[in-house]
Structure formats: structure tokens, C-alpha cells
Scaffold this active site. Sequence first.
Site, short mmCIF file in Angstrom:
data_model
loop_
_atom_site.label_atom_id
_atom_site.label_comp_id
_atom_site.label_asym_id
_atom_site.label_seq_id
_atom_site.Cartn_x
_atom_site.Cartn_y
_atom_site.Cartn_z
N HIS A 91 0.86 -1.18 0.00
CA HIS A 91 0.00 0.00 0.00
C HIS A 91 0.90 1.22 0.00
O HIS A 91 1.84 1.31 0.77
CB HIS A 91 -0.89 0.01 1.25
CG HIS A 91 -1.70 1.26 1.36
ND1 HIS A 91 -2.90 1.43 0.70
CD2 HIS A 91 -1.47 2.43 2.02
CE1 HIS A 91 -3.37 2.64 0.96
NE2 HIS A 91 -2.53 3.26 1.76
N ASP A 170 -15.46 2.36 7.06
CA ASP A 170 -14.45 3.37 6.72
C ASP A 170 -15.05 4.52 5.91
O ASP A 170 -14.68 5.67 6.11
CB ASP A 170 -13.28 2.74 5.94
CG ASP A 170 -12.19 3.77 5.66
OD1 ASP A 170 -11.69 4.36 6.64
OD2 ASP A 170 -11.87 4.02 4.49
N ARG A 177 -14.87 12.26 9.46
CA ARG A 177 -13.55 12.83 9.79
C ARG A 177 -13.26 14.02 8.90
O ARG A 177 -12.69 15.02 9.35
CB ARG A 177 -12.46 11.76 9.60
CG ARG A 177 -12.49 10.69 10.68
CD ARG A 177 -11.61 9.51 10.29
NE ARG A 177 -10.24 9.87 10.04
CZ ARG A 177 -9.40 9.18 9.27
NH1 ARG A 177 -9.79 8.06 8.67
NH2 ARG A 177 -8.16 9.57 9.08
N SER A 192 -8.01 2.96 9.19
CA SER A 192 -8.65 3.13 7.88
C SER A 192 -7.89 2.33 6.80
O SER A 192 -8.47 1.55 6.05
CB SER A 192 -8.69 4.63 7.54
OG SER A 192 -8.97 4.84 6.20
N LYS A 196 -8.91 -1.92 5.36
CA LYS A 196 -9.19 -2.22 3.95
C LYS A 196 -8.21 -3.26 3.42
O LYS A 196 -8.58 -4.18 2.71
CB LYS A 196 -9.12 -0.92 3.13
CG LYS A 196 -10.30 0.01 3.43
CD LYS A 196 -10.22 1.33 2.70
CE LYS A 196 -9.24 2.26 3.35
NZ LYS A 196 -9.27 3.64 2.91
N1 URA Z 1 -5.89 7.03 3.35
C1 URA Z 1 -6.86 6.22 3.85
O1 URA Z 1 -7.20 5.21 3.25
N2 URA Z 1 -7.42 6.56 5.04
C2 URA Z 1 -7.07 7.66 5.74
O2 URA Z 1 -7.63 7.89 6.79
C3 URA Z 1 -6.09 8.51 5.20
C4 URA Z 1 -5.49 8.15 4.00
#
Ligand code: URA
Length: 442
Positions: A91, A170, A177, A192, A196
Site C-alpha cells: 500500500h 471506513d 472525519r 482506515s 481495507k
Molecule cells: N488514506 C486512507 O485510506 N485513510 C485515511 O484515513 C487517510 C489516508
Amino acid sequence: MRVVDIITKKRGNILNPQGEELTKEEIAFLIDNYCNGNIPDYQISAWLMAVYFNGMTFQETANLTNSMLHSGDVIDLKNTDTLKGSFVDKHSTGGVGDKISLPLAPIVAACGAKVPMMSGRALGHTGGTLDKLDSITGYRSRLNSDEFRYVLAQCGFAMTGQTKEIVPADRLLYALRDVTGTVESIPLITASILSKKVAEGSDCLVFDVKFGSGAFMKTPEAAENLANSLVKTAHTMDKKASAILTNMNTPLGRKIGNFLEIEETIECLQGNGPKDVMDVTFALGAEMLTHVGLAKSFEDGVELCKKQITNGKALELFLKNVELQGGDTKKLMADVGKRRSVYMRKIIAKENGYLSLDAYKTGLASVSLGVGRSKTDDDVFADAGIILHFIEGDKVKAGDVLMEVFGKDEKCFDSSLPILENAIKITFEKVQTTPLILKTLR
Ligand code: URA
């Protein structure tokens, strides 16, 4: 359980301003009931703000990640006859010219690992892997889960987008947020990202955490905090994980755009990739291979990755993936070096000196050109982008063509060219820069 008690526990009081660690049950209660609509936005907003100020332990972050993860589908890639082996994903926190996933996935797959990649689309000044893949004629970047498994089994990696069923918590929490000033919280960002990635079915994760003007985290210190949190929380969840801190003060590679970055990917896989792209790709690849036990050491992993370029296997797999996902490989290879928008400008150096090129401003200019999006429903243009003839640190002379700029139309140059001119600095002395790869956290 009462929501207000959980909020005040995290918020703390005058005697204990740091608040207390929440239990697994308390966190699950908040997330489950928020997703079911039983807890209103204003209470979750208050809790998010308490987390923003008081943080979370790695155990709490892991519990939050787990609760978010189970708010939707969790893909079990192992639960099939055709899919065997270790699954590893990477990622990136995102950047400008960051096409690393595209050469990395076939290289690591060519070494024998399975790489299930669920990527995102461009938003803001950063590009998106799926938009780049969609620039290949016929390519389908949205696969259903059977297709995803099939492609993964056939060529060792598959590329798709996240479905609505992956971590719905999320989407809800991120939207809240975004409007409550609580995005920039390390535990919330960690949960977050990690929820995922774990939901997508990988056993092992490698994070490319970028720092610099074009990155989400602007300083190396902030990037290291996030990297440390991602790795420690993943370890708490019994996942193998490591993170590499990489520089995003200037764009990666020499091509920025959608098709242009596919083109640069092919150049990388043919052995002609820019040094910075290859260095980051090999470093991430080596980490991935050591996690799944295919490399004995980091150095061994780098050598294995390099071999997949020289023996042609990585390019072969990339083209196999394009074919399996519906893309036209003949047209793709014929387009390399030729497919360009007809709307073009050149940017010329005005003086002699050393070049620096700011990643953030270059990313903003590329959005104006049509490469990316300001809003989620904007269209992107496959052939828009920038070719850098010189990169940060190069010596340039007045009159040199610094870059070729391709737009979605004539009008877009009015907004994009001034931003690009502003991204460029030519100085008498070479500017000292932070290294491309700063450190690895394991
Ligand atoms: N990328 C994400 O997937 N989540 C966040 O909270 C910030 C950046």
C-alpha cells in the site's frame, strides 16, 4: 454500555487528561452501532475528536481495525482450490508519478508470490492506479470476486478496485472525519488503511509511506509515526508487515499521467526504467518476497526482482494480466512512445543552473491538465500528462526543453502552466535533498 461514557473515558478529565484505553468491546459497540444507524454522527464526532487529541495504543488501534474490518465483506482468497501460496500486497500513501504498483505486482508475481491488488482512483494532486490501467484500451479494472480469483490464479496478480462491501465503516467514518477536522490522526489513518488491506485478503503487507510536499505526510517524522503505527498495529493483528519511508518532494520517474505511466511501466519491465522508480520497486519487492519466504534476505530479494526484468518474465506477466483483464496488448505495445494528446506545450528553461521540481505543485498542475480529479465524479483523460526531460538535481541550460505538457484541451493550459512554472526552481547551487529511501521499519 452508554456512548457518552465511552466518549468521556477516551476524552479524560482534569486529573487524567490523556483519557483511558478503551476495551475491544467498547470499540466494537461504537463501530457496530454507528454502522447500524443507532449512534448519531454528533456522538461519533465527539469520540473521533477525543481520539484525535488523546491517540490510541496499538492494541486499541488493532481493535478498531478489527471492528471496522468486520463491518463488511472479508475476502478469503485461500478458500479456493486454484489459489495456493502466500498472498502479499503493498500500500502506498500516494504521490505524484507514483506508478510503483504497476511494475511491482508482475515482478513479485514472477518470483512466485500471489499479489491481490485492490487499488484506488486519482483524487486531489495524487494519481490512481485504476485510472492508469483504464487508459489501456479494453482493460477492465473492475472485476467481480470470481474474476479476481481467476486472474490471480492465472498470472499471480490481479488488479481491481474496492467494492462497496469492503469496510463500509471506513466510508462512513472517513466522511465524518473529513468534516470534523479529524483526518490527521495516526490511529484513525492506521485503522482506515489497515482495515481495507486486511479485508482484501493479504497475509503480509508492505507499506510505502511517503514524506514530502507531494505526500499525505509532509515531514519524515510524521511519515515515520504513521509507518510505525501501521507496522506495529499489523503485528498486533498477527500480520507480517514492514514499511519503507520514501521521498515525495519531487515526482517519481519521468512520466506523469495515465497512459504515460503505463508507458513508463513497460519501459521499467523492459529494463529501461528510471532509477528512482526501479530503486523503490526493488526495495518494496524485496520486502514482499522476504515476508512470504521467497527471499532469504533483503539483498536476495532485490536480486530476485532484478532477475524477473532481465529474463523477461515480469513483462510477460504484465501483458498476460492485461489480456486476462480484457485489454488489447497489441494496441498497447503499438501505442508506446506514440499515444499523446494533440494539445501540447513545452516548458523551456529560462536560465542556467540546477533544477528542482516540486511534487505537490506538479500534481496540482496535472489535475488541471486532466490527469486527476478535484471531485470524485470528475472525468480523467487518458492521454493528458507530463514528460520530464530533466529531473530534480539535473544541470540545465537556458533554452533547454524541461518538459512536454499534454492537456485534455487548449483551455486547460491557462490554469496548469502557471502552476507548473511555479513548481520549477533553477538555482546556481545544487539543492541538498533527502534520500529517496530513508529507512525501513520492520
Ligand atoms: N488514506 C486512507 O485510506 N485513510 C485515511 O484515513 C487517510 C489516508
